[in-house]
Write a protein that holds these residues in place. Sequence first.
Motif, short mmCIF file in Angstrom:
data_model
loop_
_atom_site.label_atom_id
_atom_site.label_comp_id
_atom_site.label_asym_id
_atom_site.label_seq_id
_atom_site.Cartn_x
_atom_site.Cartn_y
_atom_site.Cartn_z
N PRO A 102 88.88 -37.28 46.66
CA PRO A 102 88.80 -37.04 45.21
C PRO A 102 89.77 -35.95 44.78
N PRO A 103 90.53 -36.18 43.71
CA PRO A 103 91.54 -35.19 43.29
C PRO A 103 90.90 -33.90 42.77
N LYS A 104 91.57 -32.79 43.02
CA LYS A 104 91.07 -31.49 42.56
C LYS A 104 91.56 -31.20 41.15
N GLU A 105 90.74 -30.47 40.42
CA GLU A 105 91.10 -30.10 39.05
C GLU A 105 92.41 -29.30 39.05
N GLY A 106 93.23 -29.59 38.06
CA GLY A 106 94.49 -28.87 37.94
C GLY A 106 95.65 -29.54 38.62
N THR A 107 95.39 -30.61 39.38
CA THR A 107 96.47 -31.33 40.08
C THR A 107 96.94 -32.50 39.22
N PRO A 108 98.17 -32.98 39.44
CA PRO A 108 98.65 -34.15 38.70
C PRO A 108 97.78 -35.39 38.93
N GLN A 109 97.21 -35.51 40.15
CA GLN A 109 96.32 -36.65 40.43
C GLN A 109 95.10 -36.61 39.52
N TYR A 110 94.56 -35.42 39.35
CA TYR A 110 93.40 -35.25 38.49
C TYR A 110 93.77 -35.56 37.04
N SER A 111 94.96 -35.17 36.65
CA SER A 111 95.43 -35.46 35.29
C SER A 111 95.49 -36.96 35.04
N LEU A 112 96.00 -37.73 36.02
CA LEU A 112 96.07 -39.18 35.85
C LEU A 112 94.67 -39.77 35.74
N LEU A 113 93.75 -39.31 36.58
CA LEU A 113 92.37 -39.78 36.52
C LEU A 113 91.80 -39.57 35.13
N LYS A 114 91.97 -38.37 34.59
CA LYS A 114 91.42 -38.05 33.27
C LYS A 114 92.12 -38.84 32.15
N GLU A 115 93.43 -39.03 32.29
CA GLU A 115 94.16 -39.78 31.26
C GLU A 115 93.75 -41.26 31.27
N LEU A 116 93.53 -41.83 32.46
CA LEU A 116 93.04 -43.20 32.54
C LEU A 116 91.68 -43.32 31.85
N GLU A 117 90.80 -42.36 32.14
CA GLU A 117 89.48 -42.36 31.50
C GLU A 117 89.61 -42.27 29.98
N MET A 118 90.52 -41.41 29.51
CA MET A 118 90.68 -41.20 28.07
C MET A 118 91.24 -42.45 27.38
N VAL A 119 92.27 -43.04 27.97
CA VAL A 119 92.88 -44.22 27.35
C VAL A 119 91.87 -45.37 27.29
N VAL A 120 91.12 -45.57 28.38
CA VAL A 120 90.13 -46.65 28.40
C VAL A 120 89.05 -46.41 27.35
N SER A 121 88.49 -45.20 27.32
CA SER A 121 87.39 -44.92 26.39
C SER A 121 87.85 -44.93 24.93
#
Length: 491
Positions: free
Chosen positions: A254-273
């Motif tokens: 699981p990606p850690k907060e503050g990393t680019p991987q975490y940013s992609l996870l959150k952006e995917l969640e945001m775009v979908v929702s």
Amino acid sequence: LANAEVLSRRCVIMRLADFSYDKYQKALRQSAGAVVITLPKNMSAMPQDIVQQFMELEPEMLATETIVPVYFAMEDDELLSIYTQTLTSSSSQGSLSAAEVLLHTATANGFQMVTSGAQSKAISDWAITSLEGRLAGVGGEDLPTIVVVAHYDSFGVAPWLSYGADSNGSGVSMLLELARLFSKLYTYKRTHAGYNLLFFVSGGGKFNYQGTKRWLEENLDHTDSSLLQDNVAFVLCLDTLGNGDSLHLHVSKPPKEGTPQYSLLKELEMVVSSQYPEVKFSMVHKKINLADDMLAWEHERFGIRRLPAFTLSHLPSHRLAQRSSIMDVRPHVDVKRLSRNTKVVAEALARVIYNLTEKGAPGDLQIFTEQMQVQEEQLSAVVDWLTAQPRAAQLVDKDSSVVSTLEYHLGRYLKDVKRHYVKADKRDPEFVFYDQLKQTMNAYRVKPAIFDLLLAVCIAAYLGMMYLAIQNFGVLYSVVRRITQPKAKAH
């Protein structure tokens, strides 16, 4: 047919609609001469439960060692005629008397199936081809790199019938569309971002991601300068994205907060929702099991080399049968859903690259609209082209039109497009491919062996009767002659 009592030395014909694993195992146990499984030309017309059942049986068929040759053939008029005649012949015997069965068996037509072709041999120097291309970022030398990956080969129990529409024609189609969209953004100074984008179309994906494995070795072990060595933000692998209303981000860690991987996870969640609430998005965590012979997803190849990576798929598990099936044909890709999923990925990547969330951009902001929108027709055309030919790794060599066409399309959008080749190690090969994957089977109309025996008996009986008739005629002639011949007078 498979429902016959004795199968030894017979060629067993099974239609997909009537196929069952029990019948298949029965043919193998009784050492049938061969098994021919016939498939309809229009797979989409088959009931979904039959297709799903066969998909789930394919891994079992591949894992079962057998001395009985197994063939797959597309149904045509001639093959259906043979099947129908054989079915009629076998089914009509149930209501006949023993004498009628014997007569029917002796006079009925049969078919002798003969294949042409030499014994299969291992191909020693087969090369698996992978392709890479890049878009260079602007603003310095040590820029972060985002890697987008999709494997192009297909897999199934019969290589010549493996079209890999959803897995992974959909992933390759999405990768090419993302390359097109971001090449436009990188053309203009205003939108030229501070990220390098590296696109990799890998070969040998269905063989434990051999193309990716060798590409990583070349970039990390055998070169001094590579985009993969310095500052990799993350690797996004695209796999089976042409259907369904869910998206799963498969991760090994699981990606850690503050990393680019975490940013992609959150952006995917945001775009979908914000933009596609009908889509269910989730992260699926599965650790890499190095004890397994086969890796679960392509991102695990990167994870083993300590590169942050994940795989996006509409499948919740790597074990699902449609990833490696000859049933994965063109109708399995819903272009509207593929287009929507491409838009989700493109928007999320853009939000990461341009840091839009931190800049206060709303979640429903759409970057790819009007002239920059995802082209559904383009996605459809690429999937149509990819599924027009089988793409099993042992059929796609370095001179294949599949490779050259992919190279051409990458070259339209990206810079420094290169080929990478993988050949199996001669001493300890990671994979072995064989020739003679496709053979011609001829069917000859023949009478059964008992017909020859019955014919011989009839001829012998006829000759015996003729012999007796001639013998009896000779005796009768002598008697008649004695009776009719006048006696000589005595002197």
